[in-house]
Write a protein that holds these residues in place. Structure first.
Motif, short mmCIF file in Angstrom:
data_model
loop_
_atom_site.label_atom_id
_atom_site.label_comp_id
_atom_site.label_asym_id
_atom_site.label_seq_id
_atom_site.Cartn_x
_atom_site.Cartn_y
_atom_site.Cartn_z
N UNK A 110 2.60 -38.50 8.22
CA UNK A 110 2.17 -39.68 8.99
C UNK A 110 3.36 -40.46 9.55
N UNK A 111 4.46 -39.74 9.78
CA UNK A 111 5.64 -40.32 10.42
C UNK A 111 6.20 -39.31 11.42
N UNK A 112 6.38 -39.75 12.65
CA UNK A 112 6.94 -38.88 13.68
C UNK A 112 8.07 -39.61 14.38
N UNK A 113 8.90 -38.86 15.12
CA UNK A 113 10.06 -39.46 15.76
C UNK A 113 10.09 -39.26 17.25
N UNK A 114 10.86 -40.13 17.91
CA UNK A 114 11.16 -40.00 19.34
C UNK A 114 12.63 -40.26 19.55
N UNK A 142 10.03 -35.66 18.86
CA UNK A 142 9.96 -35.41 20.31
C UNK A 142 11.22 -35.95 20.95
N UNK A 143 11.83 -35.15 21.82
CA UNK A 143 13.07 -35.59 22.45
C UNK A 143 12.95 -35.56 23.97
N UNK A 178 -0.37 -43.27 12.09
CA UNK A 178 0.91 -42.55 12.14
C UNK A 178 1.99 -43.46 12.71
N UNK A 179 3.11 -43.54 12.02
CA UNK A 179 4.25 -44.36 12.42
C UNK A 179 5.15 -43.58 13.36
N UNK A 180 5.65 -44.24 14.40
CA UNK A 180 6.60 -43.62 15.33
C UNK A 180 7.96 -44.30 15.18
N UNK A 181 8.98 -43.52 14.86
CA UNK A 181 10.36 -44.02 14.79
C UNK A 181 11.04 -43.64 16.10
#
Length: 351
Positions: free
Chosen positions: A166-170, A236-237, A198-201
């Motif tokens: 439940x944590x994703x990145x950008x 995701x980049x 879901x948390x987005x960092x």
């Protein structure tokens, strides 16, 4: 007055092309017919953005469009690398040189060419110019822009379905409005799909392109590693060449990466990491480049703002990795979101 139109997508097959990496620098390459050709025989020329050819992403997608045009029209083409630390004056000189030699159209790949194109295009009224990712006024300029936020929304849907922590990145290359569109769409897709669970960092690598945000895989790798340490299991980049470092870090940690612009699962230079590239948010830069070249070849050159969005397949989400189909609900959720963006049910944010 600037003419504004929306293109029907001209397919290029960018995603299937395996492009060999080349070093950045001030060199140029030409392909096609012999040097004995006259000025009228010269065709499409592109000037690359930061990172140059071999980024397996944005610039390589543009090159795929050039390759298609060269093969179909049988004329001489040129593609020119950027130089480190170059100025707008350097870009002006590059564009002017290509136009003076007789190349038509001349395309600047990336928003950084905006000021240079504005200065040069008026001096060569018989040449069609194109710019990717920016809008430049001019009767002989086609501004090739994309709905990046729509593809990014779909990437967010996929990330929300794939995450187990439940944590994703950008990771954004440079903190600018263009990359904000990627982040905004991604965050919205994640939140809408997960109901806010879901948390987005998010992290930007640099404040300016000159600091290497689009051309430093080491910076991308470090940023992704930091997000993975915070439990992000999908990253995701939107970072150009720097994104290769994000993908490397994700593969090393055995978490998901999401590619950008080209279908990075298919890129030969990233083959060792492909099992960890869940999907890619696509921009048909190659299709846009080819469409402009074809319009010139047909004697009806495009001008004004040409918008490539989900409705015309100008952006999208790749499905090359068969693992996508193994994640419960992912494929259906992406298809539903795409349909609702196209019919206007979902309004995707740009900020």
């Amino acid at each position: 007055m600037r003419r504004i139109s929306k293109l029907t997508r001209v397919a290029v097959g960018v995603a299937s092309l395996a492009l060999a990496a080349t070093a950045c620098g001030g060199t140029s390459s030409e392909s096609g017919s012999s040097d004995s050709e006259t000025k009228q025989d010269l065709g499409l020329a592109i000037a690359y953005d930061i990172g140059g050819k071999g980024d397996q992403s944005f610039n390589d997608a543009a090159y795929a469009g050039l390759e298609k045009a060269q093969k179909e029209f049988g004329y001489k083409t040129a593609d020119i690398e950027p130089t480190e630390g170059e100025t707008d004056a350097d870009k002006e000189q590059r564009l002017a040189s290509l136009a003076k030699q007789g190349y038509n159209p001349v395309i600047g790949v990336g928003f950084a060419y905006g000021p240079a194109m504005e200065a040069v295009a008026k001096d060569y009224p018989d040449t069609t110019f194109g710019i990717v990712d920016s809008v430049v006024e001019g009767d002989n300029v086609a501004s090739l822009v994309f709905a990046e936020q729509e593809a990014s929304y779909l990437a967010g849907v996929a990330a929300a379905k794939a995450t187990k922590t439940n944590t994703v990145g950008f990771v954004g290359g440079v903190d600018i409005p263009l990359i904000h569109k990627f982040e905004a769409g991604y965050k919205q897709g994640v939140q809408d799909t997960s109901g806010g669970k879901v948390k987005v960092i998010s992290q930007y690598l640099t404040q300016t392109a000159e600091e290497g945000g689009f051309s430093s895989p080491d910076k991308g790798k470090a940023a992704a590693e930091g997000q993975i340490e915070k439990k992000a299991d999908v990253v995701y980049q939107a970072a150009g060449l720097s994104g290769q470092g994000v993908i490397e870090a994700a593969a090393k940690a055995k978490v998901w990466a999401i590619g950008v612009d080209s279908d990075q699962y298919q890129q030969e230079a990233l083959a060792s990491y492909k099992d960890y590239i869940l999907t890619s948010a696509l921009k048909d830069v190659g299709g846009a480049v080819y469409a402009l070249a074809k319009s010139v070849e047909d004697g009806e050159p495009l001008a004004g703002t040409q918008t490539f969005d989900l409705k015309v397949d100008g952006v999208g989400l790749s499905d090359s990795n068969p693992e996508m189909g193994e994640i419960d609900g992912l494929t259906d959720a992406v298809a539903k979101a795409k349909e609702e963006i196209i019919d206007g049910t979902i309004k995707v944010k740009t900020e």
